[in-house]
Motif scaffolding. Structure first.
Motif, PDB file in Angstrom:
ATOM      1  N   GLN A  99      -9.207   7.683  -4.659  1.00 26.18           N
ATOM      2  CA  GLN A  99      -8.516   6.399  -4.775  1.00 26.18           C
ATOM      3  C   GLN A  99      -8.531   5.608  -3.460  1.00 26.18           C
ATOM      4  N   ASN A 100      -8.902   6.302  -2.333  1.00 23.50           N
ATOM      5  CA  ASN A 100      -8.985   5.657  -1.006  1.00 23.50           C
ATOM      6  C   ASN A 100      -7.668   4.971  -0.595  1.00 23.50           C
ATOM      7  N   SER A 101      -6.555   5.680  -0.835  1.00 23.51           N
ATOM      8  CA  SER A 101      -5.240   5.134  -0.448  1.00 23.51           C
ATOM      9  C   SER A 101      -5.005   5.351   1.052  1.00 23.51           C
ATOM     10  N   ARG A 102      -4.764   4.234   1.782  1.00 27.62           N
ATOM     11  CA  ARG A 102      -4.484   4.364   3.226  1.00 27.62           C
ATOM     12  C   ARG A 102      -3.187   5.133   3.481  1.00 27.62           C
ATOM     13  N   TYR A 103      -2.240   4.989   2.608  1.00 28.19           N
ATOM     14  CA  TYR A 103      -0.954   5.680   2.776  1.00 28.19           C
ATOM     15  C   TYR A 103      -1.153   7.197   2.721  1.00 28.19           C
ATOM     16  N   ILE A 104      -1.941   7.654   1.710  1.00 27.29           N
ATOM     17  CA  ILE A 104      -2.189   9.095   1.564  1.00 27.29           C
ATOM     18  C   ILE A 104      -3.009   9.611   2.740  1.00 27.29           C
ATOM     19  N   GLU A 105      -3.991   8.812   3.183  1.00 25.52           N
ATOM     20  CA  GLU A 105      -4.798   9.223   4.333  1.00 25.52           C
ATOM     21  C   GLU A 105      -3.942   9.375   5.587  1.00 25.52           C
ATOM     22  N   SER A 106      -2.999   8.434   5.781  1.00 30.72           N
ATOM     23  CA  SER A 106      -2.131   8.508   6.967  1.00 30.72           C
ATOM     24  C   SER A 106      -1.240   9.741   6.934  1.00 30.72           C
ATOM     25  N   GLU A 119       0.832  -1.198   0.000  1.00 30.80           N
ATOM     26  CA  GLU A 119       0.000   0.000   0.000  1.00 30.80           C
ATOM     27  C   GLU A 119       0.870   1.252   0.000  1.00 30.80           C
ATOM     28  N   THR A 120       2.007   1.186   0.684  1.00 30.01           N
ATOM     29  CA  THR A 120       2.935   2.322   0.703  1.00 30.01           C
ATOM     30  C   THR A 120       3.451   2.614  -0.691  1.00 30.01           C
ATOM     31  N   ALA A 121       3.852   1.553  -1.396  1.00 33.27           N
ATOM     32  CA  ALA A 121       4.378   1.728  -2.759  1.00 33.27           C
ATOM     33  C   ALA A 121       3.318   2.290  -3.685  1.00 33.27           C
ATOM     34  N   GLU A 122       2.067   1.752  -3.569  1.00 31.74           N
ATOM     35  CA  GLU A 122       0.987   2.247  -4.424  1.00 31.74           C
ATOM     36  C   GLU A 122       0.699   3.722  -4.142  1.00 31.74           C
ATOM     37  N   GLY A 123       0.663   4.074  -2.851  1.00 30.30           N
ATOM     38  CA  GLY A 123       0.403   5.470  -2.470  1.00 30.30           C
ATOM     39  C   GLY A 123       1.486   6.408  -2.972  1.00 30.30           C
ATOM     40  N   GLN A 124       2.746   5.970  -2.857  1.00 28.54           N
ATOM     41  CA  GLN A 124       3.849   6.822  -3.333  1.00 28.54           C
ATOM     42  C   GLN A 124       3.770   7.012  -4.847  1.00 28.54           C
ATOM     43  N   ASN A 157      -7.665  21.472  -7.981  1.00 28.89           N
ATOM     44  CA  ASN A 157      -8.720  20.973  -7.093  1.00 28.89           C
ATOM     45  C   ASN A 157      -9.380  19.718  -7.662  1.00 28.89           C
ATOM     46  N   GLU A 158      -9.576  19.694  -8.980  1.00 31.02           N
ATOM     47  CA  GLU A 158     -10.156  18.506  -9.613  1.00 31.02           C
ATOM     48  C   GLU A 158      -9.240  17.290  -9.453  1.00 31.02           C
ATOM     49  N   MET A 159      -7.937  17.531  -9.678  1.00 30.38           N
ATOM     50  CA  MET A 159      -6.961  16.442  -9.531  1.00 30.38           C
ATOM     51  C   MET A 159      -6.882  15.951  -8.076  1.00 30.38           C
ATOM     52  N   LYS A 160      -7.046  16.893  -7.137  1.00 33.62           N
ATOM     53  CA  LYS A 160      -6.993  16.546  -5.713  1.00 33.62           C
ATOM     54  C   LYS A 160      -8.166  15.624  -5.345  1.00 33.62           C
ATOM     55  N   LYS A 161      -9.366  15.971  -5.853  1.00 36.94           N
ATOM     56  CA  LYS A 161     -10.538  15.136  -5.585  1.00 36.94           C
ATOM     57  C   LYS A 161     -10.344  13.742  -6.173  1.00 36.94           C
ATOM     58  N   ASP A 162      -9.784  13.713  -7.370  1.00 40.72           N
ATOM     59  CA  ASP A 162      -9.534  12.433  -8.028  1.00 40.72           C
ATOM     60  C   ASP A 162      -8.547  11.587  -7.223  1.00 40.72           C
ATOM     61  N   LEU A 163      -7.509  12.244  -6.660  1.00 33.42           N
ATOM     62  CA  LEU A 163      -6.503  11.534  -5.857  1.00 33.42           C
ATOM     63  C   LEU A 163      -7.135  10.951  -4.595  1.00 33.42           C
ATOM     64  N   LEU A 164      -7.979  11.737  -3.916  1.00 35.36           N
ATOM     65  CA  LEU A 164      -8.599  11.268  -2.677  1.00 35.36           C
ATOM     66  C   LEU A 164      -9.605  10.152  -2.928  1.00 35.36           C
TER      67      LEU A 164
END
Length: 916
Positions: A905-912, A863-868, A896-903
């Motif tokens: 993805q439900n990446s646990r790494y990005i959320e952390s 998950e870390t690799a995918e998030g990175q 802002n559009e790209m940011k919404k798209d990134l979030l």
């Protein structure tokens, strides 16, 4: 200390006081580091702020300060006896490194003062008689003056520095010319190696000279500004023609020396010669040698490294404790010139492996032969006087017969010293020590013959240093007259003994002293025989008896005093002649002093190693930079402390697997000590000394840099953090693959994240760009991720500690891997911090602790690799937007559009990351 009362001692009425105050206030302004002293014949006075400085130095109190004059123009003053004055001069010049001005009143009026004597840390010749044996024994080579001139290099447009060094004690002029960086790193190296007590520079305020001031401050060197014309080379060649010593076959033209082609350095040399007044003393003519400073011949050390490793004692520390400095540990020297050379060797570790091994060969012979070592240390060397100081006195024609006798005694010992060295049966000992001493012994044989022919050895046994009467016809005649007068006094003794019914030389004795001349003395018991006898005049009656004389004895005393005065005048002429001849041997004595001091230091190295709690080993130095290994290395100063059971550790670097250790662990766990022990071992090895370890394989290094300890320099306006940054910048400029760098707790004094970022950047730079050997201790646990980013370059190490029953156990053992957790709260408990504070700290720690490393560890590696990858993709899209979109509003909308798209993805790494 003086018991004089200041008001009585000054003995000035109100008019004279006001006149002096007016004169004192008319004197030019001066810095507080210059102290003015007024010679008032029987005592001295200091005034104004100088009175406060003097009172603190001499009396450690300002209670003795008085005031003179009337309001509102009162002036503080302090009176000093001759003894107090000498104490003050020594402390100001040799410890504080201040300047001194001594004013003398030479006119009929009380305020006709002139500046008669001046002294500064680099110019002591006018005050040598006052300083006496303290001169040149304060862990350095005596007064040494550095002059620096900075210009713009016409080719590189960089800073071109011309440096000159004048060491009057050993008649040496040294120069160098080089381009330097904006931190003047090379200049600091030279300042450490040459150890000047004072530096003179042109009077200017540009940025280069401001930086130079900081360099001198760090090295504790007094800075003095001179007028720009003092740095003129006009007439310099003529001055050098008078000062320099030329070989017999050499043309007497200073232009023949290559050093004179260094124009910027010559300007500095001109200023140094003028400042030290070398041309005013004709005994300096034809004595000096000129050479180029070869800084690259020695291991690079800066002031920070000297301080971090406690190489030399602090200025003014005369205890030389073996616990407080490396110099104190190694100083088993028997001679003063040996002590000075030891300090020089510690500032100038060698880089030539052959020269290092030559020293190590001798130390090994001395370690393996205890009888030879003890004979040299306990018998021969301790009987050698300060030959360098005696040779200098001879050169300046200021020697006495006693000085000549001291030299005579030292030369007499050389045959037995040579016999002792011969028993070593070693080629290195023979070629580097015994053979040169033997050659000088032959050259000095005629000096021995001269002293034996001229000095009255019978008088020496009585403590008098007199010329043999038979040496000079006039002296012989006067000596005969003295004996005749002495015979007359003896007759008077017999006459008085018979008259008083006493036994001559038993109940009544004939004595002589400068105050009373010839007189008789009887015990108090025999005093009654004198009562009522008008033939005798009683001088006094004390515990030792009654002293008295006769008119005839007075007459004999007059004849004796006159004859003795004539004898001493005639003897002074002969002594002047003897000293003049002896001065011709001063060059040999300087050479002998150098060789004996070298032997003294090597014996000192062997003594320190042989008396250590655990054996020292001979280091192996190689040209290869692949391996650096110290097995069971120890800190030599700590292991000799009482009650210390030292735990040794290894230090290992390999070029293809590890050149940097990130060292973590508890406070007091041994990290700093481990690093210092490594640095000291390197320094000792390059100095030619055995090292406190069981095995040492070391590369020949170019530099030893250190950033250890947290010290503010409030007097210089520099905080701990500023000092760290200055020293770190110097290290980054100096560090190369053949350097050892020690960094301890970098990044304090600023915010945690800033400090961590700075420490990370510096560590990564040292490991990847400088590629130096480095021990990097830190409390920033984040840095333990560096080995993952740079495998085969950086490794983790830690000071081992355990918690047993809530008690911290420090094992002082360095082990591989990172420390698992911080033990700061346990250290706080050891310091007896209140329990309430400890408990609150634990709660606050749990609240604040948001360690990024722990967050990453809690997320699966996939998950870390995918998030990175998602983050990298996002940043690339941002970069493309910048190239294609020019409107700010449109740019923000797209982001802002790209940011919404990134979030989405439900990446646990990005959320952390977003929760940190």
């Amino acid at each position: 200390m003086s018991s004089l009362q200041p008001i009585q001692a000054l003995n000035l009425d109100s008019v004279k006081q006001q006149a002096f105050i007016k004169y004192f206030n008319s004197l030019p302004e001066k810095p507080p580091t210059t102290v003015r002293i007024f010679d008032r014949n029987d005592y001295y006075s200091v005034h104004g702020m100088d009175a406060t400085t003097a009172a603190r130095e001499v009396f450690s109190s300002i209670s003795n300060i008085k005031k003179m004059g009337i309001e509102p123009n009162k002036l503080d003053y302090l009176v000093l006896s001759k003894g107090n004055f000498e104490i003050l001069i020594r402390k100001l010049l040799l410890v504080r490194r201040y300047r001194v001005e001594i004013y003398v009143c030479e006119g009929p009026k009380n305020n006709e003062w002139i500046l008669k004597y001046k002294g500064s840390p680099g110019y002591l010749s006018q005050l040598e008689e006052i300083l006496g044996e303290d001169l040149g024994t304060n862990n350095d080579n005596g007064p040494c003056l550095l002059a620096v001139n900075i210009k713009t290099d016409p080719v590189t447009k960089g800073r071109l520095l011309g440096v000159a060094c004048v060491s009057a004690n050993d008649y040496q002029l040294s120069v160098s010319e080089f381009t330097d960086d904006d931190l003047l790193t090379q200049l600091e190296t030279i300042a450490v190696q040459m150890a000047p007590t004072e530096c003179v520079v042109p009077q200017t305020e540009n940025d280069d000279y401001k930086c130079l001031k900081k360099v001198m401050d760090r090295a504790n060197i007094t800075l003095t500004k001179l007028k720009r014309p003092d740095f003129s080379t006009e007439g310099l060649i003529q001055d050098l023609n008078r000062l320099l010593k030329f070989k017999d076959s050499q043309q007497h033209d200073a232009n023949s020396f290559p050093e004179t082609r260094l124009n910027t350095a010559m300007a500095s040399l001109a200023a140094a010669i003028k400042y030290t007044s070398l041309l005013t003393e004709n005994t300096n003519f034809g004595r000096f040698r000129i050479s180029t400073i070869k800084a690259e011949s020695y291991l690079h050390l800066d002031a920070a490294a000297l301080s971090a490793l406690n190489v030399l004692p602090e200025l003014g520390d005369s205890s030389h404790s073996q616990y407080r400095s490396l110099y104190g540990l190694l100083d088993r020297c028997r001679t003063q010139h040996g002590k000075r050379l030891l300090a020089q060797w510690l500032r100038q570790p060698l880089r030539d492996i052959n020269l290092i091994n030559e020293r190590l060969d001798v130390v090994e012979v001395l370690l393996n032969n205890s009888q030879l070592r003890l004979q040299l240390h306990e018998d021969h060397l301790r009987r050698i006087p300060d030959l360098q100081a005696l040779a200098r006195r001879l050169t300046r024609k200021k020697s006495s017969l006693q000085d000549c006798y001291k030299i005579y005694q030292a030369i007499q010992r050389l045959p037995s010293l040579l016999q002792c060295l011969g028993e070593a049966n070693d080629a290195t000992v023979h070629s580097s020590l015994a053979e040169p001493i033997a050659e000088l012994n032959d050259d000095l044989d005629k000096f021995l013959q001269m002293i034996e022919a001229t000095l009255d050895m019978d008088a020496v046994e009585r403590g008098d240093f007199l010329v043999k009467p038979s040496f000079d016809e006039q002296l012989q005649q006067l000596h005969t007259e003295l004996e005749k007068v002495q015979s007359q006094a003896d007759k008077e003794l017999k006459k008085a003994a018979k008259d008083l019914g006493l036994d001559a030389r038993k109940n009544i004795k004939l004595e002589n002293n400068p105050q009373n001349g010839f007189y008789f003395r009887v015990t108090l018991k025999e005093e009654q025989s004198l009562r009522g006898n008008k033939k005798y005049t009683i001088i006094d009656a004390v515990k030792g008896g009654v002293r008295f004389k006769t008119n005839n004895l007075d007459s004999i005393t007059e004849d004796y005093v006159q004859t003795k005065t004539n004898y001493e005048k005639e003897q002074d002429k002969v002594v002047t002649e003897i000293v003049g001849i002896a001065a011709g041997y001063s060059e040999c004595l300087f050479c002998l002093s150098h060789i004996l001091s070298r032997l003294d230091v090597l014996v000192s190295f062997a003594m320190a190693a042989s008396t250590a709690p655990s054996p020292y080993c001979r280091p192996v130095l190689t040209e290869s930079l692949d391996t650096f290994l110290l097995k069971d290395v120890r800190h030599p100063c700590l292991e000799v402390q009482e009650g210390v059971s030292y735990i040794p550790n290894d230090v290992e670097f390999k070029r293809d697997s590890c050149i940097m250790h990130i060292v973590t662990g508890a406070n007091m766990g041994g990290k700093s000590t481990w690093m210092r022990s490594c640095g000291i071992a390197v320094l000792l090895a390059h100095t030619g000394c055995f090292v406190p370890a069981t095995y040492a394989l070391l590369p020949r290094l170019r530099a030893l840099c250190a950033r250890v300890g947290a010290n503010d320099r409030e007097e210089k306006g520099q905080s701990t953090f500023m000092m760290e940054m200055i020293e770190s910048a110097t290290i980054l400029r100096n560090a190369t693959p053949d350097s050892l760098v020690l960094v301890d707790e970098l990044g304090r004094g600023t915010s945690t994240y800033e400090g961590c970022g700075i420490a990370w950047a510096i560590a990564e730079k040292l490991a990847t760009d400088s590629k130096c050997f480095c021990l990097f201790a830190t409390h920033y646990h984040e840095l333990t991720r560096l080995p993952a980013a740079h495998p085969l370059v950086i490794v983790n190490s830690h000071a081992e500690a355990s918690v047993v029953d809530q008690q911290l156990l420090l094992l002082h053992k360095i082990k591989p891997g990172a420390a698992t957790h911080s033990l700061g709260l346990h250290v706080a408990k050891l310091a007896d911090l209140p329990d309430s504070i400890i408990q609150y700290a634990e709660a606050k720690q749990a609240e604040l602790e948001t360690n990024l490393f722990e967050i990453e560890s809690s997320v699966k590696s996939q998950e870390t690799a995918e998030g990175q990858n998602l983050i990298v993709d996002f940043l690339k899209k941002c970069q493309n937007l910048e190239k294609t979109i020019t409107s700010d509003d449109e740019f923000i909308t797209k982001i802002n559009e790209m940011k919404k798209d990134l979030l989405s993805q439900n990446s646990r790494y990005i959320e952390s990351l977003l929760t940190v």
